[in-house]
Design an enzyme around this catalytic site. Structure first.
Site, PDB file in Angstrom:
ATOM      1  N   SER A  94       0.800  -1.230   0.000  1.00 62.05           N
ATOM      2  CA  SER A  94       0.000   0.000   0.000  1.00 62.05           C
ATOM      3  C   SER A  94       0.831   1.277   0.000  1.00 62.05           C
ATOM      4  O   SER A  94       0.313   2.330  -0.357  1.00 62.05           O
ATOM      5  CB  SER A  94      -0.922   0.014   1.219  1.00 62.05           C
ATOM      6  N   ASP A 132      -3.620   7.892   7.671  1.00 61.31           N
ATOM      7  CA  ASP A 132      -4.569   6.957   8.289  1.00 61.31           C
ATOM      8  C   ASP A 132      -3.837   6.005   9.226  1.00 61.31           C
ATOM      9  O   ASP A 132      -2.723   6.298   9.643  1.00 61.31           O
ATOM     10  CB  ASP A 132      -5.407   6.231   7.220  1.00 61.31           C
ATOM     11  N   HIS A 171      -0.533   4.756   7.087  1.00 67.38           N
ATOM     12  CA  HIS A 171       0.111   5.348   5.911  1.00 67.38           C
ATOM     13  C   HIS A 171       0.417   6.828   6.071  1.00 67.38           C
ATOM     14  O   HIS A 171      -0.398   7.571   6.610  1.00 67.38           O
ATOM     15  CB  HIS A 171      -0.792   5.120   4.689  1.00 67.38           C
TER      16      HIS A 171
END
Ligand SMILES: *[C@@H]1O[C@H](CO)[C@@H](O)[C@H](O)[C@H]1NC(C)=O
Ligand SMILES: *[C@@H]1O[C@H](CO)[C@@H](O)[C@H](O)[C@H]1NC(C)=O
Ligand SMILES: *[C@@H]1O[C@H](CO)[C@@H](O)[C@H](O)[C@H]1NC(C)=O
Ligand SMILES: *[C@@H]1O[C@H](CO)[C@@H](O)[C@H](O)[C@H]1NC(C)=O
Length: 369
Positions: free
Chosen positions: A44, A334, A337
């Site tokens: 991610s 978040d 990240h």
């Protein structure tokens, strides 16, 4: 007209024989001089939206608001309020944004491709069925290498693949599932070696396809992500970093630098850059104001005391979430990240970092090689 027919013919051959590597059209597509492409593999931290195109859960997707809002003004699938590290690297290298490989609108591969998938690990079992694991990312890359040989001809394709820079960062998700999968049968050392063994094979396979220049990040301080502070708070020590996973990250970093030194001796022409992300990230978490942030521990978007619950956007199992007023004031966007601003700073360190943080080359030097 003849040239157009020739190109059509090549395209037909290309689609008909994607599996056949030996046959090469001379290739008509133009390859600009000194063109350096960028290929991206990982999870991610690097996924620009591949997971939008696979059958997965919203847990490993970020294609909804407020993701993307501060730069793109719409959700792209990136786990941040804006751009990710590879986006800034592409900008420094004067390339356009490198599109997700699975984006059906994406047909321009001469600048590179992004194969990264949120949630992916180096082990097949990590979030299996919900992600594009590293082995599959590699097989997509091999398909693309064949396609480039068709479009450009072998000679130009090999030049492109040899000059390109390959960014790879993976392992955080493997370490994230260790305590629930293999910790009863494998020691942390054994598990780390298994992860790095798989990463090494992928590096060697990219090298076989012609890849020479690689960019890496060390493993980030995984125990100090907002998600980890949230879970440790359950056990009473509110906001503490989690020790177990931090140990894995440290073991990973030691073993991985040894592997890279070994590959440098063993693989013909292999050149690499590794940025000490562990240190760079920890410094920002612990001294946010020194780097222009107001908050280093609590995320901008999510729920729980550290906004470390994966609920940003309200599309996952927890629907209520909080959103800060200005993501640029936060190191984390978040539960896990970085904000775009943190990504920008980290990309800067990869691009032009001095040897105390980025060695033995920085990415700028690799692009210019
Ligand atoms: C997508 O995944 C879900 C859950 O694993 C499954 O039930 C469904 O059949 C899958 N859909 C497709 C189109 O593969
Ligand atoms: C990586 O690890 C898995 C085990 O999780 C294994 O099945 C797979 O073949 C390994 N190799 C590579 C290159 O990924
Ligand atoms: C690690 O865990 C996975 C998933 O539970 C399992 O399939 C695999 O066999 C385990 N590997 C080892 C070496 O025990
Ligand atoms: C958000 O914060 C950044 C960093 O402190 C600052 O430069 C920027 O002006 C702020 N934006 C707004 C709209 O307040």
């Amino acid at each position: 007209m003849a040239s157009l027919m020739f190109q059509c013919f090549c395209f037909l051959v290309l689609y008909a024989t994607l599996v056949d590597r030996t046959h090469c059209c001379p290739g008509k597509q133009y390859l600009p001089q000194k063109h350096v492409a960028l290929f991206i593999f990982g999870d991610s931290f690097f996924d620009a939206g591949n997971n939008n195109y696979i059958n997965t859960t919203t847990a490993s997707q970020a294609n909804f608001s407020p993701y993307g809002e501060n730069f793109f003004k719409y959700p792209t699938g990136r786990f941040s309020d804006g751009r990710l590290i590879p986006d800034f690297i592409a900008k420094h290298a004067k390339l356009p944004l490198i599109a997700p490989f699975l984006d059906p609108r994406n047909h321009r591969y001469i600048d590179g491709a992004n194969f990264a998938s949120a949630g992916a690990g180096a082990l097949l079992e990590t979030h299996q069925g919900f992600v594009i694991d590293l082995q599959t990312q590699l097989s997509f890359f091999k398909d693309l290498a064949r396609l480039l040989r068709r479009e450009l001809g072998c000679k130009k394709a090999n030049t492109l693949l040899g000059r390109a820079v390959y960014l790879l960062h993976i392992g955080a998700n493997d370490y994230g599932v260790f305590s629930t999968t293999n910790s009863s049968v494998l020691s942390p050392e054994e598990y780390v070696n298994m992860v790095i063994g798989n990463v090494t094979i992928v590096i060697e396979e990219i090298h076989k396809e012609g890849g020479r220049k690689f960019g890496f990040l060390s493993m980030q301080p995984l125990g100090c992500l907002p998600s980890k502070r949230e879970t440790t708070s359950k056990t009473g020590s509110i906001g503490a970093c989690e020790e177990e996973i931090t140990t894995l990250a440290k073991l990973h970093n030691k073993a991985f630098s040894e592997v890279l030194e070994k590959l440098e001796r063993q693989l013909n022409g292999f050149k690499y850059s590794i940025t000490n992300w562990y240190t760079a990230f920890s410094e920002r978490i612990n001294n946010p104001s020194k780097y222009g942030f107001k908050e280093g521990r609590i995320a901008c978007c999510g729920s729980g005391p550290y906004r470390g619950i994966n609920s940003c956007g309200g599309k996952r199992s927890v629907e209520r979430f909080e959103l800060c007023g200005n993501a640029s004031e936060y190191v984390f966007f978040d539960f896990a990240h970085p904000s775009e601003r943190a990504n920008q700073q980290l990309a800067e360190l990869m691009w032009s970092g001095t040897p105390d943080i980025t060695t033995p080359y920085n990415l700028k030097a690799l692009f210019e090689l």
